[in-house]
Design a protein around this motif. Structure first.
Motif, PDB file in Angstrom:
ATOM      1  N   TRP A  32       0.909  -1.261  -0.028  1.00 32.55           N
ATOM      2  CA  TRP A  32      -0.010  -0.039   0.039  1.00 32.55           C
ATOM      3  C   TRP A  32       0.858   1.266   0.138  1.00 32.55           C
ATOM      4  O   TRP A  32       1.624   1.292   0.950  1.00 32.55           O
ATOM      5  CB  TRP A  32      -0.776   0.006   1.168  1.00 32.55           C
ATOM      6  CG  TRP A  32      -1.962   0.943   1.355  1.00 32.55           C
ATOM      7  CD1 TRP A  32      -3.346   0.584   0.450  1.00 32.55           C
ATOM      8  CD2 TRP A  32      -2.229   2.250   1.685  1.00 32.55           C
ATOM      9  NE1 TRP A  32      -4.297   1.680   0.840  1.00 32.55           N
ATOM     10  CE2 TRP A  32      -3.467   2.624   1.896  1.00 32.55           C
ATOM     11  CE3 TRP A  32      -1.561   2.862   2.971  1.00 32.55           C
ATOM     12  CZ2 TRP A  32      -3.985   3.720   2.206  1.00 32.55           C
ATOM     13  CZ3 TRP A  32      -1.823   4.109   3.603  1.00 32.55           C
ATOM     14  CH2 TRP A  32      -3.138   4.586   3.089  1.00 32.55           C
ATOM     15  N   ASN A  33       0.642   2.164  -1.061  1.00 35.07           N
ATOM     16  CA  ASN A  33       1.587   3.125  -0.953  1.00 35.07           C
ATOM     17  C   ASN A  33       1.264   4.382  -2.015  1.00 35.07           C
ATOM     18  O   ASN A  33       1.140   4.455  -3.079  1.00 35.07           O
ATOM     19  CB  ASN A  33       2.971   2.728  -1.958  1.00 35.07           C
ATOM     20  CG  ASN A  33       3.883   3.712  -2.113  1.00 35.07           C
ATOM     21  OD1 ASN A  33       4.137   4.665  -1.234  1.00 35.07           O
ATOM     22  ND2 ASN A  33       5.097   3.450  -2.775  1.00 35.07           N
ATOM     23  N   PRO A  34       0.391   5.261  -1.073  1.00 36.30           N
ATOM     24  CA  PRO A  34      -0.455   6.337  -1.766  1.00 36.30           C
ATOM     25  C   PRO A  34       0.504   7.485  -2.337  1.00 36.30           C
ATOM     26  O   PRO A  34       0.219   8.262  -3.072  1.00 36.30           O
ATOM     27  CB  PRO A  34      -1.255   6.897  -0.576  1.00 36.30           C
ATOM     28  CG  PRO A  34      -1.255   5.808   0.352  1.00 36.30           C
ATOM     29  CD  PRO A  34      -0.128   5.123   0.119  1.00 36.30           C
ATOM     30  N   SER A  35       2.014   7.552  -1.505  1.00 40.93           N
ATOM     31  CA  SER A  35       2.770   8.379  -2.266  1.00 40.93           C
ATOM     32  C   SER A  35       2.299   9.814  -2.156  1.00 40.93           C
ATOM     33  O   SER A  35       2.277  10.458  -3.327  1.00 40.93           O
ATOM     34  CB  SER A  35       3.724   8.014  -3.236  1.00 40.93           C
ATOM     35  OG  SER A  35       4.833   8.655  -3.750  1.00 40.93           O
ATOM     36  N   PRO A  36       2.284  10.610  -1.443  1.00 43.57           N
ATOM     37  CA  PRO A  36       1.786  12.155  -1.476  1.00 43.57           C
ATOM     38  C   PRO A  36       2.980  12.895  -2.028  1.00 43.57           C
ATOM     39  O   PRO A  36       4.118  12.734  -1.536  1.00 43.57           O
ATOM     40  CB  PRO A  36       1.404  12.506  -0.192  1.00 43.57           C
ATOM     41  CG  PRO A  36       2.043  11.563   0.830  1.00 43.57           C
ATOM     42  CD  PRO A  36       2.235  10.208  -0.067  1.00 43.57           C
ATOM     43  N   PHE A  64      -0.338  18.370   1.237  1.00 39.74           N
ATOM     44  CA  PHE A  64       0.009  17.760  -0.115  1.00 39.74           C
ATOM     45  C   PHE A  64      -0.949  18.262  -1.289  1.00 39.74           C
ATOM     46  O   PHE A  64      -1.983  18.900  -1.056  1.00 39.74           O
ATOM     47  CB  PHE A  64      -0.047  16.225  -0.028  1.00 39.74           C
ATOM     48  CG  PHE A  64      -1.327  15.642   0.483  1.00 39.74           C
ATOM     49  CD1 PHE A  64      -2.607  15.467  -0.280  1.00 39.74           C
ATOM     50  CD2 PHE A  64      -1.402  15.181   1.992  1.00 39.74           C
ATOM     51  CE1 PHE A  64      -3.522  15.266   0.242  1.00 39.74           C
ATOM     52  CE2 PHE A  64      -2.578  14.917   2.342  1.00 39.74           C
ATOM     53  CZ  PHE A  64      -3.617  14.896   1.648  1.00 39.74           C
ATOM     54  N   THR A  65      -0.573  18.102  -2.600  1.00 35.62           N
ATOM     55  CA  THR A  65      -1.473  18.364  -3.590  1.00 35.62           C
ATOM     56  C   THR A  65      -1.516  17.343  -4.529  1.00 35.62           C
ATOM     57  O   THR A  65      -2.301  17.437  -5.375  1.00 35.62           O
ATOM     58  CB  THR A  65      -0.665  19.506  -4.612  1.00 35.62           C
ATOM     59  OG1 THR A  65       0.676  19.085  -5.057  1.00 35.62           O
ATOM     60  CG2 THR A  65      -0.447  20.731  -3.812  1.00 35.62           C
ATOM     61  N   THR A  66      -0.899  16.078  -4.312  1.00 36.54           N
ATOM     62  CA  THR A  66      -1.082  14.885  -4.976  1.00 36.54           C
ATOM     63  C   THR A  66      -0.903  13.650  -4.014  1.00 36.54           C
ATOM     64  O   THR A  66      -0.295  13.518  -3.092  1.00 36.54           O
ATOM     65  CB  THR A  66      -0.129  14.621  -6.217  1.00 36.54           C
ATOM     66  OG1 THR A  66      -0.307  15.788  -7.119  1.00 36.54           O
ATOM     67  CG2 THR A  66      -0.288  13.416  -7.047  1.00 36.54           C
ATOM     68  N   ILE A  67      -1.979  12.778  -3.988  1.00 37.92           N
ATOM     69  CA  ILE A  67      -1.827  11.676  -3.244  1.00 37.92           C
ATOM     70  C   ILE A  67      -2.772  10.494  -3.881  1.00 37.92           C
ATOM     71  O   ILE A  67      -3.822  10.692  -4.472  1.00 37.92           O
ATOM     72  CB  ILE A  67      -2.233  11.957  -2.071  1.00 37.92           C
ATOM     73  CG1 ILE A  67      -2.055  10.722  -1.061  1.00 37.92           C
ATOM     74  CG2 ILE A  67      -3.925  12.071  -2.015  1.00 37.92           C
ATOM     75  CD1 ILE A  67      -2.143  11.133   0.668  1.00 37.92           C
ATOM     76  N   GLY A  68      -2.168   9.214  -3.904  1.00 40.12           N
ATOM     77  CA  GLY A  68      -2.880   8.045  -4.348  1.00 40.12           C
ATOM     78  C   GLY A  68      -3.209   8.290  -5.780  1.00 40.12           C
ATOM     79  O   GLY A  68      -4.053   7.818  -6.632  1.00 40.12           O
ATOM     80  N   GLY A  69      -2.262   8.892  -6.521  1.00 36.89           N
ATOM     81  CA  GLY A  69      -2.241   8.898  -8.053  1.00 36.89           C
ATOM     82  C   GLY A  69      -3.241  10.160  -8.535  1.00 36.89           C
ATOM     83  O   GLY A  69      -3.397  10.169  -9.878  1.00 36.89           O
TER      84      GLY A  69
END
Length: 235
Positions: A32-36, A64-69
């Motif tokens: 599991w890796n949403p990577s914000p 953040f401005t991006t997370i989970g793609g």
């Protein structure tokens, strides 16, 4: 599964940015890796400050401005299995590149996600620092406490939302860093525990950082010397 959030580049021996999931039996990081990511021109990197797990979703708040793609500003709902962002998008607009908005506390109850942090708009409505969002649509509900400071802690019990932080006004009433709000309207109730100021360095302030409701008791922690009309040091 144990979800962990903060501000880091690796955890459990795996590359993970600020949020990760662990198998509670083995202690190993899962896939599991949403990577914000942060799109701010400032030097700050992405961080996740708040988590609320409900069913198959993990609600997250942070910087953040991006997370989970997907593009998401400060708040998102992630699939608990894939880590991908769902269509739920309350969107806290960035109003100042140097003072970018963030969500630092979340609480989910009965189809509503309560959020607090540094923002002036969320869920398609003007909301100052505290809001309630429909867990299905992401739209803001009529709940509007409009605090003059910042909220660091939320706890929901029945029809009441307890808010702790650093403020002197919330829900249309004077309240020192701790208040009880009507869960529908956001107006302050008659409950007034009033945390009083303590001296920290050169400044005087009271700040409630943590809240837990159990039965008929509200437990509070933070920086204060008295609360609820009694001398209490920090808890």
């Amino acid at each position: 599964t144990l979800y962990v959030a903060g501000q880091f580049d690796s955890v459990g021996g795996q590359a993970r940015r600020s949020i990760a999931a662990f198998d509670v039996n083995t202690g190993a990081a899962t896939l599991w890796n949403p990577s914000p990511k942060s799109g701010s021109p400032s030097t700050e990197t992405a961080a996740v400050y708040a988590l609320a797990v409900s069913g198959g979703l993990v609600y997250v708040g942070g910087y953040f401005t991006t997370i989970g793609g997907q593009a998401r500003n400060g708040i998102a709902a992630l699939d608990a299995k894939t880590g991908l962002a769902t269509t739920w998008d309350p969107h806290a607009p960035w109003f100042d590149p140097e003072t970018s908005p963030y969500v630092n506390v979340l609480a989910e109850s009965g189809g509503t996600v309560y959020a607090a942090g540094l923002f002036t708009s969320i869920g398609g409505q003007v909301r100052n620092g505290v809001a309630a969002l429909d867990a299905t649509t992401g739209l803001a509900t009529p709940f509007e406490p409009n605090t003059n400071g910042i909220v660091h802690a939320l706890a929901v019990s029945g029809g009441t939302v307890y808010a702790g932080g650093y403020f002197t006004s919330i829900g249309g009433q004077s309240r020192n860093s701790l208040a009880a709000l009507d869960a529908i309207t956001g107006l302050a109730t008659a409950w007034d525990a009033s945390a009083t100021f303590v001296e920290i360095g050169s400044g005087n302030f009271a700040e409630v950082r943590a809240l837990v409701v159990s039965g008929g008791t509200v437990y509070a922690g933070g920086f204060f010397s008295s609360i609820g009309g009694e001398a209490r040091s920090g808890f």
